[in-house]
Design a protein around this motif. Structure first.
Motif, PDB file in Angstrom:
ATOM      1  N   LEU B  42       0.760  -1.156   0.071  1.00  0.00           N
ATOM      2  CA  LEU B  42      -0.015  -0.121   0.065  1.00  0.00           C
ATOM      3  C   LEU B  42       0.811   1.235  -0.068  1.00  0.00           C
ATOM      4  O   LEU B  42       0.798   2.007  -0.813  1.00  0.00           O
ATOM      5  CB  LEU B  42      -1.092  -0.103   1.419  1.00  0.00           C
ATOM      6  N   ILE B  43       2.011   1.183   0.876  1.00  0.00           N
ATOM      7  CA  ILE B  43       2.761   2.540   1.073  1.00  0.00           C
ATOM      8  C   ILE B  43       3.652   2.797  -0.305  1.00  0.00           C
ATOM      9  O   ILE B  43       4.070   3.914  -0.469  1.00  0.00           O
ATOM     10  CB  ILE B  43       3.364   2.767   2.373  1.00  0.00           C
ATOM     11  N   ALA B  44       3.748   1.624  -0.989  1.00  0.00           N
ATOM     12  CA  ALA B  44       4.543   1.563  -2.032  1.00  0.00           C
ATOM     13  C   ALA B  44       3.766   2.343  -3.261  1.00  0.00           C
ATOM     14  O   ALA B  44       4.435   3.003  -4.347  1.00  0.00           O
ATOM     15  CB  ALA B  44       5.117   0.349  -2.723  1.00  0.00           C
ATOM     16  N   GLU B  45       2.399   2.227  -3.310  1.00  0.00           N
ATOM     17  CA  GLU B  45       1.825   2.660  -4.457  1.00  0.00           C
ATOM     18  C   GLU B  45       0.959   3.804  -4.038  1.00  0.00           C
ATOM     19  O   GLU B  45       0.156   4.232  -5.046  1.00  0.00           O
ATOM     20  CB  GLU B  45       0.829   1.727  -4.830  1.00  0.00           C
ATOM     21  N   LEU B  46       1.356   4.603  -2.980  1.00  0.00           N
ATOM     22  CA  LEU B  46       0.853   5.887  -2.703  1.00  0.00           C
ATOM     23  C   LEU B  46       1.974   6.908  -2.860  1.00  0.00           C
ATOM     24  O   LEU B  46       3.017   6.633  -2.230  1.00  0.00           O
ATOM     25  CB  LEU B  46       0.141   5.707  -1.259  1.00  0.00           C
ATOM     26  N   ARG B  47       1.346   7.929  -3.470  1.00  0.00           N
ATOM     27  CA  ARG B  47       2.361   8.953  -3.914  1.00  0.00           C
ATOM     28  C   ARG B  47       2.505  10.295  -2.667  1.00  0.00           C
ATOM     29  O   ARG B  47       1.415  10.565  -2.368  1.00  0.00           O
ATOM     30  CB  ARG B  47       2.174   9.502  -5.204  1.00  0.00           C
ATOM     31  N   CYS B  48       3.650  10.630  -2.335  1.00  0.00           N
ATOM     32  CA  CYS B  48       3.847  11.731  -1.556  1.00  0.00           C
ATOM     33  C   CYS B  48       3.210  13.150  -2.190  1.00  0.00           C
ATOM     34  O   CYS B  48       3.737  13.298  -3.281  1.00  0.00           O
ATOM     35  CB  CYS B  48       5.132  11.926  -1.058  1.00  0.00           C
ATOM     36  N   PRO B  49       2.293  13.899  -1.774  1.00  0.00           N
ATOM     37  CA  PRO B  49       1.726  15.278  -2.196  1.00  0.00           C
ATOM     38  C   PRO B  49       2.888  16.238  -2.374  1.00  0.00           C
ATOM     39  O   PRO B  49       2.985  17.070  -3.214  1.00  0.00           O
ATOM     40  CB  PRO B  49       0.638  15.493  -1.648  1.00  0.00           C
ATOM     41  N   LYS B  50       3.730  16.084  -1.203  1.00  0.00           N
ATOM     42  CA  LYS B  50       4.793  17.233  -1.062  1.00  0.00           C
ATOM     43  C   LYS B  50       5.751  17.044  -2.025  1.00  0.00           C
ATOM     44  O   LYS B  50       6.468  18.018  -2.747  1.00  0.00           O
ATOM     45  CB  LYS B  50       5.273  17.180   0.221  1.00  0.00           C
ATOM     46  N   CYS B  51       6.332  15.690  -2.298  1.00  0.00           N
ATOM     47  CA  CYS B  51       7.620  15.562  -2.768  1.00  0.00           C
ATOM     48  C   CYS B  51       7.486  15.062  -4.148  1.00  0.00           C
ATOM     49  O   CYS B  51       8.397  15.315  -5.162  1.00  0.00           O
ATOM     50  CB  CYS B  51       8.470  14.602  -2.115  1.00  0.00           C
ATOM     51  N   GLN B  52       6.291  14.729  -4.534  1.00  0.00           N
ATOM     52  CA  GLN B  52       5.617  14.444  -6.057  1.00  0.00           C
ATOM     53  C   GLN B  52       6.352  13.206  -6.870  1.00  0.00           C
ATOM     54  O   GLN B  52       5.363  12.592  -7.304  1.00  0.00           O
ATOM     55  CB  GLN B  52       6.170  15.747  -6.701  1.00  0.00           C
ATOM     56  N   ASN B  53       7.543  12.925  -6.595  1.00  0.00           N
ATOM     57  CA  ASN B  53       8.115  12.050  -7.257  1.00  0.00           C
ATOM     58  C   ASN B  53       8.568  10.824  -6.244  1.00  0.00           C
ATOM     59  O   ASN B  53       9.623  10.010  -6.873  1.00  0.00           O
ATOM     60  CB  ASN B  53       9.246  12.325  -8.434  1.00  0.00           C
ATOM     61  N   GLN B  54       8.088  10.690  -5.204  1.00  0.00           N
ATOM     62  CA  GLN B  54       8.281   9.567  -4.434  1.00  0.00           C
ATOM     63  C   GLN B  54       7.119   9.000  -3.706  1.00  0.00           C
ATOM     64  O   GLN B  54       6.122   9.649  -3.742  1.00  0.00           O
ATOM     65  CB  GLN B  54       9.087  10.119  -3.178  1.00  0.00           C
ATOM     66  N   ASN B  55       7.288   7.729  -3.268  1.00  0.00           N
ATOM     67  CA  ASN B  55       5.981   7.174  -2.848  1.00  0.00           C
ATOM     68  C   ASN B  55       6.175   7.407  -1.369  1.00  0.00           C
ATOM     69  O   ASN B  55       7.195   7.820  -0.943  1.00  0.00           O
ATOM     70  CB  ASN B  55       5.830   5.606  -3.297  1.00  0.00           C
ATOM     71  N   ILE B  56       5.016   7.161  -0.737  1.00  0.00           N
ATOM     72  CA  ILE B  56       5.171   7.633   0.897  1.00  0.00           C
ATOM     73  C   ILE B  56       6.020   6.451   1.701  1.00  0.00           C
ATOM     74  O   ILE B  56       6.420   6.666   2.893  1.00  0.00           O
ATOM     75  CB  ILE B  56       3.869   7.772   1.496  1.00  0.00           C
ATOM     76  N   ALA B  57       6.436   5.403   0.986  1.00  0.00           N
ATOM     77  CA  ALA B  57       7.432   4.462   1.865  1.00  0.00           C
ATOM     78  C   ALA B  57       8.877   5.032   1.449  1.00  0.00           C
ATOM     79  O   ALA B  57       9.426   4.973   2.498  1.00  0.00           O
ATOM     80  CB  ALA B  57       7.331   3.165   0.963  1.00  0.00           C
ATOM     81  N   ASP B  58       9.349   5.697   0.589  1.00  0.00           N
ATOM     82  CA  ASP B  58      10.542   6.164   0.369  1.00  0.00           C
ATOM     83  C   ASP B  58      10.709   7.563   0.964  1.00  0.00           C
ATOM     84  O   ASP B  58      11.897   7.877   1.362  1.00  0.00           O
ATOM     85  CB  ASP B  58      10.799   6.198  -1.182  1.00  0.00           C
ATOM     86  N   SER B  59       9.909   8.220   1.101  1.00  0.00           N
ATOM     87  CA  SER B  59       9.788   9.708   1.211  1.00  0.00           C
ATOM     88  C   SER B  59       9.968   9.953   3.032  1.00  0.00           C
ATOM     89  O   SER B  59       8.982   9.344   3.513  1.00  0.00           O
ATOM     90  CB  SER B  59       8.615  10.428   0.863  1.00  0.00           C
ATOM     91  N   ASN B  60      10.609  10.759   3.224  1.00  0.00           N
ATOM     92  CA  ASN B  60      10.628  11.308   4.826  1.00  0.00           C
ATOM     93  C   ASN B  60      10.225  12.620   4.951  1.00  0.00           C
ATOM     94  O   ASN B  60      10.466  13.154   5.947  1.00  0.00           O
ATOM     95  CB  ASN B  60      12.223  10.970   5.235  1.00  0.00           C
ATOM     96  N   ALA B  61       9.390  13.045   3.996  1.00  0.00           N
ATOM     97  CA  ALA B  61       8.868  14.141   4.446  1.00  0.00           C
ATOM     98  C   ALA B  61       7.456  13.838   5.512  1.00  0.00           C
ATOM     99  O   ALA B  61       6.949  12.922   5.614  1.00  0.00           O
ATOM    100  CB  ALA B  61       7.981  14.744   3.148  1.00  0.00           C
ATOM    101  N   PRO B  62       7.446  15.024   6.337  1.00  0.00           N
ATOM    102  CA  PRO B  62       6.391  14.929   7.811  1.00  0.00           C
ATOM    103  C   PRO B  62       5.255  14.160   7.025  1.00  0.00           C
ATOM    104  O   PRO B  62       4.344  13.412   7.797  1.00  0.00           O
ATOM    105  CB  PRO B  62       6.494  16.107   8.189  1.00  0.00           C
ATOM    106  N   ILE B  63       4.719  14.711   5.941  1.00  0.00           N
ATOM    107  CA  ILE B  63       3.293  14.384   5.428  1.00  0.00           C
ATOM    108  C   ILE B  63       3.307  12.954   5.048  1.00  0.00           C
ATOM    109  O   ILE B  63       2.202  12.074   5.323  1.00  0.00           O
ATOM    110  CB  ILE B  63       2.899  15.398   4.334  1.00  0.00           C
ATOM    111  N   SER B  64       4.349  12.516   4.470  1.00  0.00           N
ATOM    112  CA  SER B  64       4.275  10.959   4.300  1.00  0.00           C
ATOM    113  C   SER B  64       4.329   9.832   5.553  1.00  0.00           C
ATOM    114  O   SER B  64       3.806   9.068   5.488  1.00  0.00           O
ATOM    115  CB  SER B  64       5.759  10.541   3.407  1.00  0.00           C
TER     116      SER B  64
END
Lengths: 178, 161
Positions: B42-64
């Motif tokens: 699931l977290i691999a196929e959801l995209r981080c809205p802040k970082c745009q080209n990362q999924n939320i699994a890879d992104s360390n943005a707070p929103i992710s």
């Protein structure tokens, strides 16, 4: 027919050029809110200035308001604050603040330094309302109509140009309708 | 350009400290291996809205991180995959799905590969058919062939008598 075929690469190049040129200058980080046309999510959070008081979504009923998501840690919030002061004082705009994932002391020192343009401030230290609003980067500013429905979301700094060209037309449209 | 090395060094320091400041690795408890697999999927196929080209699994943005927490909480409360993705789409928009749904707006997006392949096939077929049609045609008409023979005969001294 053969002659026309010779123009095919030119036509293709112009077509692709127009398609690509249309994308230049558009900021891909500005996403349209998923909440447009929907009511403000339900919430139950403290009033920053009066901790005993609990605020909920009925705060947005009765009058068009800007909902400004801000925090002391957000550099762009410092940039836009002067313009929010101008909007509140010169234009008489009702601005509700959403203090997002911030600490109370820092929030107050921010307001002490820069002034306080907010009619009310919702204190959201865990970012729960922010999450429900789909906030992904402060500052964000929502236009909310008198029925409490989200009409527009602006991501980034609010300044005079953003006000004149984007927010004011939205507010005029919303007020004309309701 | 003189400042490029300084700039790069500054970027490196910034990146290094930003990384060091990132939150401690988070741990999510799962009862079964299958649940954990589901979470990873699931977290691999959801995209981080802040970082745009990362999924939320890879992104360390707070929103992710917030989104991962939300996925985890919804999973624990027994939500289906569709409900979980739907909850995030309701807040952040279709943007957060790396796999857009097939509907009227996205039909061109999904259909374009097939259209492109079909178009390419048509062009190749057109070229092949045209070249086939041309080759069996005699290059010269019977009259022209006779003329050629005549001309060659005229030039060849041995055939002159």
């Amino acid at each position: 027919m053969k002659r026309l075929m010779l123009f095919l690469p030119l036509i293709l190049a112009v077509g692709v050029g127009i398609f690509l040129a249309a994308g230049i200058g558009k900021d891909p980080t500005r996403l349209e809110s998923a909440l447009i046309g929907k009511p403000v999510p339900e919430f139950s959070l403290a009033n920053l200035r009066e901790p005993g008081q609990t605020l909920d979504q009925s705060l947005f009923r009765g009058e068009v308001a800007l909902l400004n998501v801000w925090a002391e840690w957000c550099p762009a919030c410092w940039d836009e604050h002067e313009d929010l002061m101008w909007l509140a004082n010169e234009k008489g705009v009702r601005i509700v603040g959403l203090n997002y994932k911030d600490e109370k002391e820092k929030a107050f020192s921010f307001l002490d330094r820069l002034g306080d343009p907010y009619q009310t401030i919702i204190y959201d230290p865990r970012g729960s309302l922010g999450f429900d609003l789909g906030v992904y980067g402060a500052p964000e500013t929502f236009v909310i109509d008198a029925e409490g429905v989200v009409r527009y979301r602006h991501v980034g700094v609010v300044n005079e140009r953003v006000w004149e060209e984007i927010l004011l037309p939205v507010i005029n449209r919303v007020e004309g309708k309701s | 350009m003189r400042f490029m090395p300084i700039f790069l060094a500054a970027m490196w320091v910034f990146a290094a400290t930003a990384h060091a400041q990132g939150e401690a690795p988070e741990f999510y408890d799962f009862d079964t291996q299958a649940e954990e697999q589901r979470f990873r999927g699931l977290i691999a196929e959801l995209r981080c809205p802040k970082c745009q080209n990362q999924n939320i699994a890879d992104s360390n943005a707070p929103i992710s991180k917030d989104m991962r927490d939300q996925v985890y909480l919804l999973m624990q409360s027994g939500a289906t995959d569709d409900e979980i993705v739907g909850a995030l789409v309701d807040r952040f928009g279709e943007f957060v799905k790396y796999k857009p749904p097939v509907d009227r707006r996205t039909i061109l997006l999904w259909g374009f590969p097939a259209i492109a392949v079909f178009g390419g096939f048509m062009i190749v077929a057109g070229v092949v058919i045209r070249s086939r049609k041309q080759s069996p045609e005699p290059a010269l008409s019977a009259e022209e062939q006779a003329r050629v023979r005549q001309m060659l005969a005229d030039r060849d001294p041995s055939s002159r008598s």
